[in-house]
Design an enzyme around this catalytic site. Structure first.
Site, PDB file in Angstrom:
ATOM      1  N   LEU A 149       0.864  -1.173   0.000  1.00  0.00           N
ATOM      2  CA  LEU A 149       0.000   0.000   0.000  1.00  0.00           C
ATOM      3  C   LEU A 149       0.899   1.221   0.000  1.00  0.00           C
ATOM      4  O   LEU A 149       1.971   1.219   0.620  1.00  0.00           O
ATOM      5  CB  LEU A 149      -0.905   0.020   1.244  1.00  0.00           C
ATOM      6  CG  LEU A 149      -1.914  -1.124   1.399  1.00  0.00           C
ATOM      7  CD1 LEU A 149      -2.688  -0.958   2.704  1.00  0.00           C
ATOM      8  CD2 LEU A 149      -2.876  -1.160   0.221  1.00  0.00           C
ATOM      9  N   ASP A 150       0.484   2.270  -0.702  1.00  0.00           N
ATOM     10  CA  ASP A 150       1.255   3.506  -0.679  1.00  0.00           C
ATOM     11  C   ASP A 150       1.445   3.955   0.765  1.00  0.00           C
ATOM     12  O   ASP A 150       0.621   3.658   1.642  1.00  0.00           O
ATOM     13  CB  ASP A 150       0.523   4.606  -1.450  1.00  0.00           C
ATOM     14  CG  ASP A 150       0.407   4.305  -2.929  1.00  0.00           C
ATOM     15  OD1 ASP A 150       1.205   3.496  -3.427  1.00  0.00           O
ATOM     16  OD2 ASP A 150      -0.479   4.885  -3.581  1.00  0.00           O
ATOM     17  N   LYS A 151       2.499   4.713   1.006  1.00  0.00           N
ATOM     18  CA  LYS A 151       2.793   5.206   2.353  1.00  0.00           C
ATOM     19  C   LYS A 151       1.566   5.839   3.004  1.00  0.00           C
ATOM     20  O   LYS A 151       1.261   5.572   4.170  1.00  0.00           O
ATOM     21  CB  LYS A 151       3.929   6.231   2.292  1.00  0.00           C
ATOM     22  CG  LYS A 151       4.198   6.939   3.606  1.00  0.00           C
ATOM     23  CD  LYS A 151       5.224   8.045   3.447  1.00  0.00           C
ATOM     24  CE  LYS A 151       5.396   8.831   4.744  1.00  0.00           C
ATOM     25  NZ  LYS A 151       6.334   9.972   4.576  1.00  0.00           N
ATOM     26  N   THR A 153      -1.652   5.505   2.163  1.00  0.00           N
ATOM     27  CA  THR A 153      -2.897   4.752   2.054  1.00  0.00           C
ATOM     28  C   THR A 153      -2.957   3.788   3.235  1.00  0.00           C
ATOM     29  O   THR A 153      -1.996   3.089   3.522  1.00  0.00           O
ATOM     30  CB  THR A 153      -2.965   3.967   0.728  1.00  0.00           C
ATOM     31  OG1 THR A 153      -2.973   4.893  -0.361  1.00  0.00           O
ATOM     32  CG2 THR A 153      -4.219   3.114   0.668  1.00  0.00           C
ATOM     33  N   ARG A 263      -5.769   5.863  -7.636  1.00  0.00           N
ATOM     34  CA  ARG A 263      -5.558   7.312  -7.632  1.00  0.00           C
ATOM     35  C   ARG A 263      -5.502   7.864  -9.058  1.00  0.00           C
ATOM     36  O   ARG A 263      -6.100   8.899  -9.371  1.00  0.00           O
ATOM     37  CB  ARG A 263      -4.288   7.647  -6.861  1.00  0.00           C
ATOM     38  CG  ARG A 263      -4.357   7.241  -5.387  1.00  0.00           C
ATOM     39  CD  ARG A 263      -2.985   7.209  -4.735  1.00  0.00           C
ATOM     40  NE  ARG A 263      -2.363   8.532  -4.770  1.00  0.00           N
ATOM     41  CZ  ARG A 263      -1.082   8.747  -4.451  1.00  0.00           C
ATOM     42  NH1 ARG A 263      -0.307   7.722  -4.110  1.00  0.00           N
ATOM     43  NH2 ARG A 263      -0.595   9.962  -4.490  1.00  0.00           N
TER      44      ARG A 263
END
Length: 342
Positions: A149-151, A153, A263
């Site tokens: 997961l993105d930082k 998110t 996104r």
């Protein structure tokens, strides 16, 4: 076939090729013969390291063809200590057993050590928490990251603790759930209200000009990757013509799993995720038209309003269907409540 007298884990494993092994590559046969605890990548590494002999001779060639009656010996070293150091970072654990651990990752936590983030990551936290229960991924005592997961998110992540679990989960994520064993659903707060209650965004992704971000690109471009997102509008905010600002709470389900996919896709259809610093910049001033205290909550959001609320997969050893959920975090929940009160 596997020698029943060979040891489990590290040590020496002796195997003899049966008739069904004839013509198979050495790495292919060994990966099957050693069982699910050994991924093909790990077998290939052992061969390259000179840890495999066939009929008494060391073999370094992965493609060496096997014949019935060939006897192989494999030296399995003890897993090496993980390079990143364990750190006592609190984890919100949703499920854990000997094979895997599922956590609710908070926004702001980087998954893996890297440039500018060598400490304070999820991997550091897992090494500390799991300790000796990590049997080794690819010969190293480290957690097996099969998706990220993105930082900024938040939400559900599964991490493997054994080579067997790592291989099974990696395969499931590699085919993006085509086998039906993977389910991923995200909650996203987006600007504007999609015209349709449900929709499919089928648009290939590639690198943007700055090489960090992603963008929708022509399908024929060399770096284009197939990407499909399914969305469903759950709630609408500011539906009347008199409302200055419109937004929606959307559930996004991934058919593929590309970097920044949700996104980029939502921004592509003019519904960027609220708070997104990379793909929603053009919509930043919309918050100025919101009443307080909602305006302050939106302007104070330090990340994209995106949360991985559900992850479903089959357990790598039992085959049991697993479905883990994580509630919407407070920063998003407060904004949702603010929109509901408009």
């Amino acid at each position: 076939m596997r020698d029943p007298d060979s040891e489990a884990g590290h040590g020496l494993k002796a195997l003899e090729a049966g008739a069904d092994a004839a013509g198979l590559r050495l790495d292919q046969w060994l990966a099957a013969a050693l069982g699910p605890d050994f991924s093909r990548n790990r077998v290939q590494a052992l061969i390259r390291q000179g840890a495999v002999t066939v009929n008494g001779a060391t073999v370094n060639e992965l493609k060496r063809k096997m014949a019935k009656g060939d006897r192989a010996e494999v030296v399995i070293p003890e897993p090496e200590p993980a390079e990143p150091r364990g750190e006592a970072i609190a984890l919100d654990i949703l499920y854990e057993d000997d094979e895997l651990i599922v956590i609710n990752k908070p926004a702001g936590l980087v998954v893996h050590p890297g440039a500018g983030n060598w400490t304070g990551t999820l991997v550091n936290a897992l090494i500390h928490h799991c300790g000796d229960s990590l049997s080794g991924i690819g010969g190293v005592k480290r957690p097996g990251i099969v998706h990220r997961l993105d930082k900024d998110t938040s939400g559900v992540m599964v991490v493997a603790k054994t080579d067997r679990a790592h291989k099974s989960l990696s395969d499931a994520f590699a085919d993006h759930g085509a086998s039906g064993e993977l389910e991923r659903a995200y909650l996203a707060l987006v600007w504007n209200i999609p015209a349709r209650v449900t929709g499919i965004i089928d648009a290939p992704l590639g690198r943007a000009a700055d090489r960090v971000r992603r963008a929708v690109v022509p399908a024929g471009r060399g770096d284009a990757r197939h990407a499909v997102t399914h969305y469903t509008v759950l709630e609408r905010y500011g539906e009347t013509a008199a409302d200055a600002v419109k937004a929606a709470l959307v559930e996004c389900r991934l058919e593929t799993g590309r970097t920044h996919q949700i996104r980029v896709h939502m921004a592509h259809i003019s519904h960027p995720v609220i708070g997104d610093p990379d793909y929603g910049q053009a919509f930043r001033t919309k918050a100025n038209r919101l009443p307080e205290p909602l305006q302050g909550l939106v302007r104070g959001l330090s990340r994209q309003a995106l949360h991985a609320g559900l992850l479903g997969f089959c357990h790598p050893t039992t085959g049991e269907p697993m479905r883990l959920t994580a509630p919407m975090p407070l920063d998003m929940a407060e904004i949702v409540e603010g929109f509901r009160r408009l």
